[in-house]
Write a protein that holds these residues in place. Structure first.
Motif, short mmCIF file in Angstrom:
data_model
loop_
_atom_site.label_atom_id
_atom_site.label_comp_id
_atom_site.label_asym_id
_atom_site.label_seq_id
_atom_site.Cartn_x
_atom_site.Cartn_y
_atom_site.Cartn_z
N ASN A 46 -34.50 15.39 27.82
CA ASN A 46 -33.55 14.82 28.77
C ASN A 46 -33.36 15.76 29.96
N ILE A 47 -33.52 15.21 31.16
CA ILE A 47 -33.31 15.98 32.39
C ILE A 47 -32.04 15.55 33.09
N ILE A 48 -31.90 14.23 33.29
CA ILE A 48 -30.77 13.73 34.08
C ILE A 48 -30.34 12.35 33.59
N TRP A 60 -25.72 13.39 35.82
CA TRP A 60 -25.44 14.54 34.99
C TRP A 60 -26.75 15.19 34.60
N PHE A 61 -26.78 16.49 34.79
CA PHE A 61 -27.95 17.31 34.50
C PHE A 61 -27.74 17.94 33.13
N PHE A 62 -28.62 17.60 32.19
CA PHE A 62 -28.43 18.02 30.80
C PHE A 62 -28.45 19.54 30.63
N ASN A 63 -29.24 20.24 31.44
CA ASN A 63 -29.25 21.71 31.40
C ASN A 63 -28.80 22.26 32.76
N GLY A 64 -27.80 21.60 33.33
CA GLY A 64 -27.30 21.96 34.65
C GLY A 64 -26.73 23.36 34.76
#
Length: 191
Positions: A46-48, A60-64
């Motif tokens: 998952n990226i966004i 939402w950015f999963f590793n933001g």
């Protein structure tokens, strides 16, 4: 192929969310549906995600947490709870800057390719003296409880232990006893 859904709780951001999707679709991210909305992945990670709420819509950015956030646009929606997810919120189409969004997306993909992530911490094992006492007098209940997944066991323990009064614990226990024996989790009907 089924239509991909967009999470729009207020049902008022359709045009704005479609614009965000069109920007994301210029990348090589793969669109999928998770949690009832469009989520974009890279190498099955998952990226966004995208969604609309009452007073804003956003990404939402999963590793933001690993993004530089040069423009100071990312927020932690649940300070103290959310570890790596960061949101980029908008109130109107005028707030959307395609160039900046693409910069963040490019960086988010690189973060994933570099393997940066925060691993969830294991929760400490909970013990309920109340349930342990009940298990002593009902071996079948104990066996049924032990067959439940650790997640379901934890739900039941928390449910009992958050009761402040003994009579509440007893009434809660009477409610969950048949569920445990039937191998039904406390919140299975919501899953």
């Amino acid at each position: 192929m089924t239509d991909k859904k967009i999470w729009d709780k207020a049902n008022q951001w359709n045009e704005e969310l479609e614009l965000l999707k069109s920007i994301i679709n210029t990348t090589n991210l793969i669109e999928t549906t998770k949690w009832g909305t469009s989520v974009y992945t890279h190498n099955n990670k998952n990226i966004i995600g995208i969604g609309g709420f009452k007073s804003y819509f956003g990404l939402w950015f999963f590793n933001g947490v690993f993004l530089k956030d040069e423009y100071n646009l990312l927020i932690n929606a649940q300070e103290g709870t959310t570890k790596s997810l960061r949101q980029m919120r908008f109130q109107s189409k005028a707030d959307i800057n395609e160039k900046i969004i693409l910069e963040y997306l490019t960086e988010a993909i690189k973060v994933e390719e570099n393997g940066l992530s925060i691993k969830p911490q294991k929760k400490e094992q909970l013990v309920s003296a109340f349930l342990q006492n009940e298990f002593k007098s009902d071996l079948n209940l104990k066996i049924a409880f032990e067959k439940l997944s650790p997640y379901k066991q934890r739900e039941f323990i928390e449910y009992i232990e958050t009761a402040k009064q003994e009579k509440t614990k007893l009434s809660r226990f009477e409610k969950i006893k048949p569920m445990i024996l039937a191998n039904i989790g406390l919140n299975d009907k919501y899953r």
